[in-house]
Motif scaffolding. Structure first.
Motif, PDB file in Angstrom:
ATOM      1  N   GLY A   1       0.803  -1.346   0.020  1.00  0.00           N
ATOM      2  CA  GLY A   1       0.061   0.176  -0.075  1.00  0.00           C
ATOM      3  C   GLY A   1       0.824   1.254  -0.080  1.00  0.00           C
ATOM      4  O   GLY A   1       0.396   2.380  -0.382  1.00  0.00           O
ATOM      5  N   LEU A   2       2.199   1.079   0.377  1.00  0.00           N
ATOM      6  CA  LEU A   2       2.912   2.510   0.373  1.00  0.00           C
ATOM      7  C   LEU A   2       2.947   3.093  -0.892  1.00  0.00           C
ATOM      8  O   LEU A   2       2.833   4.194  -0.912  1.00  0.00           O
ATOM      9  CB  LEU A   2       4.456   1.905   0.762  1.00  0.00           C
ATOM     10  N   HIS A   3       3.145   2.513  -1.934  1.00  0.00           N
ATOM     11  CA  HIS A   3       3.320   2.846  -3.547  1.00  0.00           C
ATOM     12  C   HIS A   3       2.517   2.439  -4.488  1.00  0.00           C
ATOM     13  O   HIS A   3       2.890   2.327  -5.602  1.00  0.00           O
ATOM     14  CB  HIS A   3       4.873   3.092  -3.713  1.00  0.00           C
ATOM     15  N   ARG A   4       1.232   1.546  -4.084  1.00  0.00           N
ATOM     16  CA  ARG A   4       0.549   1.220  -4.963  1.00  0.00           C
ATOM     17  C   ARG A   4       0.005   2.184  -6.138  1.00  0.00           C
ATOM     18  O   ARG A   4      -0.137   1.736  -7.131  1.00  0.00           O
ATOM     19  CB  ARG A   4      -0.652   0.573  -4.387  1.00  0.00           C
ATOM     20  N   ASP A   5      -0.364   3.300  -5.684  1.00  0.00           N
ATOM     21  CA  ASP A   5      -0.917   4.318  -6.567  1.00  0.00           C
ATOM     22  C   ASP A   5       0.087   4.687  -7.564  1.00  0.00           C
ATOM     23  O   ASP A   5      -0.113   5.117  -8.702  1.00  0.00           O
ATOM     24  CB  ASP A   5      -1.244   5.526  -5.852  1.00  0.00           C
ATOM     25  N   GLY A   6       1.581   4.866  -7.067  1.00  0.00           N
ATOM     26  CA  GLY A   6       2.534   4.953  -8.165  1.00  0.00           C
ATOM     27  C   GLY A   6       2.738   4.055  -9.095  1.00  0.00           C
ATOM     28  O   GLY A   6       2.852   4.122 -10.432  1.00  0.00           O
ATOM     29  N   LEU A   7       2.534   2.691  -8.723  1.00  0.00           N
ATOM     30  CA  LEU A   7       2.646   1.650  -9.740  1.00  0.00           C
ATOM     31  C   LEU A   7       1.381   1.806 -10.557  1.00  0.00           C
ATOM     32  O   LEU A   7       1.622   1.532 -11.947  1.00  0.00           O
ATOM     33  CB  LEU A   7       2.580   0.414  -8.938  1.00  0.00           C
ATOM     34  N   LEU A   8       0.215   1.968 -10.074  1.00  0.00           N
ATOM     35  CA  LEU A   8      -0.970   2.053 -11.307  1.00  0.00           C
ATOM     36  C   LEU A   8      -0.750   3.240 -11.981  1.00  0.00           C
ATOM     37  O   LEU A   8      -1.176   3.078 -13.381  1.00  0.00           O
ATOM     38  CB  LEU A   8      -2.366   2.332 -10.187  1.00  0.00           C
ATOM     39  N   ALA A   9      -0.137   4.285 -11.733  1.00  0.00           N
ATOM     40  CA  ALA A   9       0.066   5.401 -12.540  1.00  0.00           C
ATOM     41  C   ALA A   9       1.159   5.069 -13.663  1.00  0.00           C
ATOM     42  O   ALA A   9       0.846   5.335 -14.831  1.00  0.00           O
ATOM     43  CB  ALA A   9       0.338   6.725 -11.732  1.00  0.00           C
ATOM     44  N   CYS A  10       2.078   4.164 -13.165  1.00  0.00           N
ATOM     45  CA  CYS A  10       3.079   3.898 -13.936  1.00  0.00           C
ATOM     46  C   CYS A  10       2.383   3.090 -15.223  1.00  0.00           C
ATOM     47  O   CYS A  10       2.592   3.130 -16.356  1.00  0.00           O
ATOM     48  CB  CYS A  10       4.356   3.145 -13.353  1.00  0.00           C
ATOM     49  N   LEU A  11       1.703   1.971 -14.710  1.00  0.00           N
ATOM     50  CA  LEU A  11       1.062   1.131 -15.801  1.00  0.00           C
ATOM     51  C   LEU A  11       0.095   1.851 -16.761  1.00  0.00           C
ATOM     52  O   LEU A  11      -0.060   1.631 -17.741  1.00  0.00           O
ATOM     53  CB  LEU A  11       0.269   0.133 -14.978  1.00  0.00           C
ATOM     54  N   GLY A  12      -0.651   3.068 -16.212  1.00  0.00           N
ATOM     55  CA  GLY A  12      -1.532   3.621 -16.985  1.00  0.00           C
ATOM     56  C   GLY A  12      -0.867   4.628 -18.111  1.00  0.00           C
ATOM     57  O   GLY A  12      -1.111   4.589 -19.250  1.00  0.00           O
ATOM     58  N   SER A  13       0.559   4.752 -17.784  1.00  0.00           N
ATOM     59  CA  SER A  13       1.333   5.561 -18.610  1.00  0.00           C
ATOM     60  C   SER A  13       1.707   4.864 -19.758  1.00  0.00           C
ATOM     61  O   SER A  13       2.042   5.171 -21.047  1.00  0.00           O
ATOM     62  CB  SER A  13       2.498   6.464 -17.939  1.00  0.00           C
ATOM     63  N   HIS A  14       1.810   3.496 -19.493  1.00  0.00           N
ATOM     64  CA  HIS A  14       2.167   2.374 -20.575  1.00  0.00           C
ATOM     65  C   HIS A  14       1.130   2.298 -21.491  1.00  0.00           C
ATOM     66  O   HIS A  14       1.128   1.789 -22.610  1.00  0.00           O
ATOM     67  CB  HIS A  14       2.703   1.206 -19.794  1.00  0.00           C
ATOM     68  N   ARG A  15      -0.259   2.340 -20.790  1.00  0.00           N
ATOM     69  CA  ARG A  15      -1.200   2.047 -21.809  1.00  0.00           C
ATOM     70  C   ARG A  15      -1.576   3.147 -22.939  1.00  0.00           C
ATOM     71  O   ARG A  15      -1.875   2.703 -24.014  1.00  0.00           O
ATOM     72  CB  ARG A  15      -2.562   2.106 -21.037  1.00  0.00           C
ATOM     73  N   GLY A  16      -1.170   4.273 -22.494  1.00  0.00           N
ATOM     74  CA  GLY A  16      -1.172   5.274 -23.538  1.00  0.00           C
ATOM     75  C   GLY A  16      -2.721   5.714 -23.683  1.00  0.00           C
ATOM     76  O   GLY A  16      -3.511   5.257 -22.954  1.00  0.00           O
ATOM     77  N   PRO A  17      -2.971   6.973 -24.281  1.00  0.00           N
ATOM     78  CA  PRO A  17      -4.219   7.670 -24.314  1.00  0.00           C
ATOM     79  C   PRO A  17      -5.260   6.948 -24.827  1.00  0.00           C
ATOM     80  O   PRO A  17      -6.390   6.788 -24.623  1.00  0.00           O
ATOM     81  CB  PRO A  17      -4.276   8.950 -25.112  1.00  0.00           C
ATOM     82  N   GLN A  18      -5.017   5.983 -25.990  1.00  0.00           N
ATOM     83  CA  GLN A  18      -6.378   5.361 -26.688  1.00  0.00           C
ATOM     84  C   GLN A  18      -6.482   3.975 -25.760  1.00  0.00           C
ATOM     85  O   GLN A  18      -7.839   3.952 -25.554  1.00  0.00           O
ATOM     86  CB  GLN A  18      -5.489   4.424 -27.919  1.00  0.00           C
ATOM     87  N   ALA A  19      -5.743   3.515 -25.026  1.00  0.00           N
ATOM     88  CA  ALA A  19      -6.161   2.355 -24.080  1.00  0.00           C
ATOM     89  C   ALA A  19      -6.951   3.031 -22.952  1.00  0.00           C
ATOM     90  O   ALA A  19      -8.195   2.607 -22.427  1.00  0.00           O
ATOM     91  CB  ALA A  19      -5.173   1.584 -23.505  1.00  0.00           C
ATOM     92  N   GLY A  20      -6.613   4.205 -22.421  1.00  0.00           N
ATOM     93  CA  GLY A  20      -7.528   5.104 -21.466  1.00  0.00           C
ATOM     94  C   GLY A  20      -8.923   5.435 -22.099  1.00  0.00           C
ATOM     95  O   GLY A  20      -9.723   5.124 -21.297  1.00  0.00           O
ATOM     96  N   ALA A  21      -8.717   5.893 -23.340  1.00  0.00           N
ATOM     97  CA  ALA A  21     -10.230   5.959 -23.919  1.00  0.00           C
ATOM     98  C   ALA A  21     -10.852   5.062 -23.839  1.00  0.00           C
ATOM     99  O   ALA A  21     -12.254   4.867 -23.694  1.00  0.00           O
ATOM    100  CB  ALA A  21      -9.972   6.768 -25.254  1.00  0.00           C
ATOM    101  N   ALA A  22     -10.517   3.931 -24.513  1.00  0.00           N
ATOM    102  CA  ALA A  22     -11.135   2.586 -24.418  1.00  0.00           C
ATOM    103  C   ALA A  22     -11.708   2.173 -23.124  1.00  0.00           C
ATOM    104  O   ALA A  22     -12.756   1.519 -22.952  1.00  0.00           O
ATOM    105  CB  ALA A  22     -10.382   1.313 -25.015  1.00  0.00           C
ATOM    106  N   ALA A  23     -10.893   2.265 -22.022  1.00  0.00           N
ATOM    107  CA  ALA A  23     -11.316   1.660 -20.775  1.00  0.00           C
ATOM    108  C   ALA A  23     -12.316   2.542 -20.302  1.00  0.00           C
ATOM    109  O   ALA A  23     -13.433   2.121 -19.601  1.00  0.00           O
ATOM    110  CB  ALA A  23     -10.074   1.958 -19.932  1.00  0.00           C
ATOM    111  N   ALA A  24     -12.438   3.860 -20.522  1.00  0.00           N
ATOM    112  CA  ALA A  24     -13.486   4.799 -20.180  1.00  0.00           C
ATOM    113  C   ALA A  24     -14.798   4.588 -20.793  1.00  0.00           C
ATOM    114  O   ALA A  24     -15.927   4.717 -20.217  1.00  0.00           O
ATOM    115  CB  ALA A  24     -13.152   6.331 -20.594  1.00  0.00           C
ATOM    116  N   ASP A  25     -14.805   4.246 -22.284  1.00  0.00           N
ATOM    117  CA  ASP A  25     -15.946   3.783 -22.856  1.00  0.00           C
ATOM    118  C   ASP A  25     -16.533   2.220 -22.040  1.00  0.00           C
ATOM    119  O   ASP A  25     -17.801   2.387 -22.130  1.00  0.00           O
ATOM    120  CB  ASP A  25     -15.606   3.441 -24.205  1.00  0.00           C
TER     121      ASP A  25
END
Length: 211
Positions: A187-211
């Protein structure tokens, strides 16, 4: 593996397997260490994806294991002001002494003469590795991201013991794989890992997840 990350990976792996040891014999210890090392390596390649990043860590230092040791009870809690609860939740007595139970340091390994290796422990990597060891849903994405780093270039890397542990692997690392026991570190740095993984997905993957 980048030479600049080897000491950090080795020390952080060592901290994990010493803090959450296996109850088995030599084979179990080896399997548990392999899983921890693969988790730390994936975390390191994600957090420090280029040789320049790795070199900067070697120069600045990764921070050490003090806060991790306090969380697991291997180091004394952080001192608190008079009458205030310390990091273990206890209060100081009238004479300033802690009213709680004494902390119990982790025993040294046979032949160990010092603890300088603890200064090479990376708290963030330990936390990210704990997340990967206890959250199978994150592993595939994390491994894919790590393999895109410059450290993996030209290497045939296998993270099978992390990504697809068999029965022996799980039996060898019951503490390292236990979500509740690992939660304070993860739990110390889980948010940082999730943010790092999110940056690897790219904007298209983020948009698809939002849909």
């Amino acid at each position: 593996m980048s030479a600049d990350l080897s000491s950090v990976i080795a020390a952080t792996t060592r901290w994990l397997v010493r803090s959450y040891p296996t109850a088995g014999g030599v084979l179990s210890a080896s399997l548990a260490e392999a899983q921890a090392r693969q988790a730390v390596t994936v975390a390191a390649w994600l957090r420090y994806p280029t040789p320049l990043d790795a070199a900067l860590v070697a120069v600045a230092g990764p921070g050490g294991a003090l806060r991790l040791d306090r969380i697991t009870g291997a180091a004394a809690p952080e001192p608190a002001g008079p009458g205030e609860p310390d990091s273990s939740g206890s209060h100081d007595g009238p004479d300033g002494a802690s009213a709680g139970l004494p902390w119990i340091p982790v025993p040294r390994e046979p032949g160990e003469t010092g603890s300088a290796w603890r200064t090479w422990v990376d708290e963030v990597l330990a936390s990210w590795a704990a997340c990967l060891l206890t959250s199978p849903d994150l592993v595939e994405e994390a491994v894919a991201g790590a393999l895109r780093s410059e450290h993996a270039r030209g290497l045939a890397v296998d993270f099978r013991r992390l990504a697809a542990p068999d029965g022996l692997d799980r039996q060898a690392a019951p503490l390292l794989r236990h979500p509740d026991l690992m939660a304070p570190v993860a739990g110390l740095h889980r948010d940082g890992l999730l943010a790092c993984l999110g940056s690897h997905r790219g904007p298209q993957a983020g948009a698809a997840a939002a849909d």
